[in-house]
Each structure stands twice: as C-alpha cells, then as structure tokens.
Design a protein around this motif. Structure first.
Motif, mmCIF file in Angstrom:
data_model
loop_
_atom_site.group_PDB
_atom_site.id
_atom_site.type_symbol
_atom_site.label_atom_id
_atom_site.label_comp_id
_atom_site.label_asym_id
_atom_site.label_seq_id
_atom_site.Cartn_x
_atom_site.Cartn_y
_atom_site.Cartn_z
ATOM 1 N N ILE A 53 0.837 -1.204 0.000
ATOM 2 C CA ILE A 53 0.000 0.000 0.000
ATOM 3 C C ILE A 53 0.869 1.250 0.000
ATOM 4 C CG2 ILE A 53 -1.679 1.306 1.366
ATOM 5 C CD1 ILE A 53 -2.767 -1.439 2.305
ATOM 6 N N TYR A 54 1.939 1.230 0.778
ATOM 7 C CA TYR A 54 2.868 2.357 0.846
ATOM 8 C C TYR A 54 3.499 2.627 -0.524
ATOM 9 C CZ TYR A 54 6.966 5.034 2.379
ATOM 10 O OH TYR A 54 7.935 5.982 2.532
ATOM 11 N N GLY A 55 3.905 1.575 -1.224
ATOM 12 C CA GLY A 55 4.489 1.731 -2.555
ATOM 13 C C GLY A 55 3.491 2.260 -3.566
ATOM 14 N N PHE A 56 2.257 1.760 -3.517
ATOM 15 C CA PHE A 56 1.228 2.219 -4.449
ATOM 16 C C PHE A 56 0.905 3.694 -4.213
ATOM 17 C CE2 PHE A 56 -3.264 2.912 -5.518
ATOM 18 C CZ PHE A 56 -3.208 2.628 -6.870
ATOM 19 N N VAL A 57 0.710 4.059 -2.954
ATOM 20 C CA VAL A 57 0.404 5.458 -2.634
ATOM 21 C C VAL A 57 1.575 6.360 -3.037
ATOM 22 C CG1 VAL A 57 -0.011 7.067 -0.720
ATOM 23 C CG2 VAL A 57 -1.249 4.908 -0.823
ATOM 24 N N LEU A 62 3.693 10.486 -6.778
ATOM 25 C CA LEU A 62 4.679 10.912 -7.783
ATOM 26 C C LEU A 62 4.009 11.337 -9.082
ATOM 27 C CD1 LEU A 62 7.587 8.353 -7.386
ATOM 28 C CD2 LEU A 62 7.687 10.811 -7.047
ATOM 29 N N VAL A 63 3.010 10.587 -9.528
ATOM 30 C CA VAL A 63 2.320 10.928 -10.771
ATOM 31 C C VAL A 63 1.559 12.237 -10.625
ATOM 32 C CG1 VAL A 63 0.453 10.201 -12.315
ATOM 33 C CG2 VAL A 63 2.192 8.564 -11.608
ATOM 34 N N VAL A 64 0.891 12.428 -9.491
ATOM 35 C CA VAL A 64 0.119 13.660 -9.267
ATOM 36 C C VAL A 64 1.050 14.866 -9.211
ATOM 37 C CG1 VAL A 64 -1.320 14.875 -7.595
ATOM 38 C CG2 VAL A 64 -1.831 12.513 -8.177
ATOM 39 N N VAL A 65 2.169 14.738 -8.501
ATOM 40 C CA VAL A 65 3.120 15.849 -8.403
ATOM 41 C C VAL A 65 3.740 16.147 -9.767
ATOM 42 C CG1 VAL A 65 5.351 16.516 -7.416
ATOM 43 C CG2 VAL A 65 3.593 15.552 -5.952
ATOM 44 N N ALA A 66 4.053 15.105 -10.542
ATOM 45 C CA ALA A 66 4.638 15.319 -11.870
ATOM 46 C C ALA A 66 3.656 16.015 -12.805
ATOM 47 C CB ALA A 66 5.076 13.990 -12.465
ATOM 48 N N SER A 67 2.384 15.650 -12.748
ATOM 49 C CA SER A 67 1.415 16.322 -13.616
ATOM 50 C C SER A 67 1.198 17.771 -13.168
ATOM 51 C CB SER A 67 0.094 15.562 -13.636
ATOM 52 O OG SER A 67 -0.479 15.537 -12.355
ATOM 53 N N TRP A 68 1.280 18.037 -11.869
ATOM 54 C CA TRP A 68 1.192 19.410 -11.376
ATOM 55 C C TRP A 68 2.409 20.219 -11.829
ATOM 56 C CZ3 TRP A 68 4.473 21.373 -7.411
ATOM 57 C CH2 TRP A 68 4.177 22.680 -7.029
ATOM 58 N N MET A 69 3.596 19.633 -11.751
ATOM 59 C CA MET A 69 4.810 20.332 -12.173
ATOM 60 C C MET A 69 4.799 20.625 -13.663
ATOM 61 S SD MET A 69 7.697 18.360 -9.955
ATOM 62 C CE MET A 69 9.037 19.104 -10.856
ATOM 63 N N ARG A 70 4.131 19.784 -14.438
ATOM 64 C CA ARG A 70 4.060 19.977 -15.885
ATOM 65 C C ARG A 70 3.388 21.298 -16.230
ATOM 66 N NH1 ARG A 70 0.520 16.989 -20.302
ATOM 67 N NH2 ARG A 70 1.835 17.423 -22.080
#
Length: 116
Positions: A53-57, A62-70
């Motif tokens: 669960i820790y790895g999935f979260v 990471l994906v959410v932060v990367a799309s925000w940084m985009r």
C-alpha cells in the motif's frame, strides 16, 4: 519479408505470460507479508500489506506531483525558435555504386566541406 526474425515481445502471448508472472510474484509477496516475521521500527509497519500500500500510494503521489509540475515547467512548441521547413530543392542524390563518390554541387553559403 516473411522470414523476419521474431523476438520475445513480438508475440502477444509472450507478453501475457510475462504479465501473469508479474501478477503472480506480486500476489506471492503480499501473501508472504502475512507469513514472514519482520523486525519493525514503527507500529504502523505491522499493518497488513503495509509496504504494498505504501508503494502504491507513493507512486500515485509521484504521478500527481509530476502532472502538477508539468503545468509550470512545460514550454510552448516553438520555445527554442520557429521550426524551419525542409527545402527539398537543396537535396541532391549522389550515386556511389561505382565506388567513387561524385562531387556534390551544393556549395551554399555557410556549407563546410571538410574533405577539401
């Protein structure tokens, strides 16, 4: 063209086999998490399936932060300057079948002939 070499990932059946192997390994690791005794430092590490669960979260964050940084890192398509169109009139086909290259007569301004 019929006798092209076939590689491992060219066949969808092989890709399915590898995916099933990956899913089996993931399921086995989750089951082993309930069986193997771990020496934990924090109490929340004792929760069932904590590490998967820790790895999935972590990956989702990471994906959410990367799309925000985009949104503020992305540059327009012509950021480095306008894209120049290819001029087909400057392309010359040189026949090298006789073993000797013929001289190309496209000495435009700015061309560098390093063989001369």
């Amino acid at each position: 063209m019929d006798n092209e070499k076939q590689y491992l990932f060219d066949k969808p059946k092989n890709i399915q086999r590898i995916l099933y192997l990956l899913y089996t390994c993931c399921a086995l690791l989750v089951v082993l998490d309930f069986v193997i005794h771990r020496h934990v430092y924090h109490s929340w590490e004792n929760l069932p399936a904590f590490y998967p669960i820790y790895g999935f979260v972590g990956c989702v964050i990471l994906v959410v932060v990367a799309s925000w940084m985009r949104s503020f890192l992305m540059r327009p398509e012509d950021y480095y300057g306008p894209v120049e169109e290819l001029d087909n009139s400057k392309i010359e086909i040189v026949d090298v079948s006789d073993g000797h290259a013929k001289e190309a007569n496209n000495n435009n301004k700015g061309d560098r002939n390093v063989d001369a």
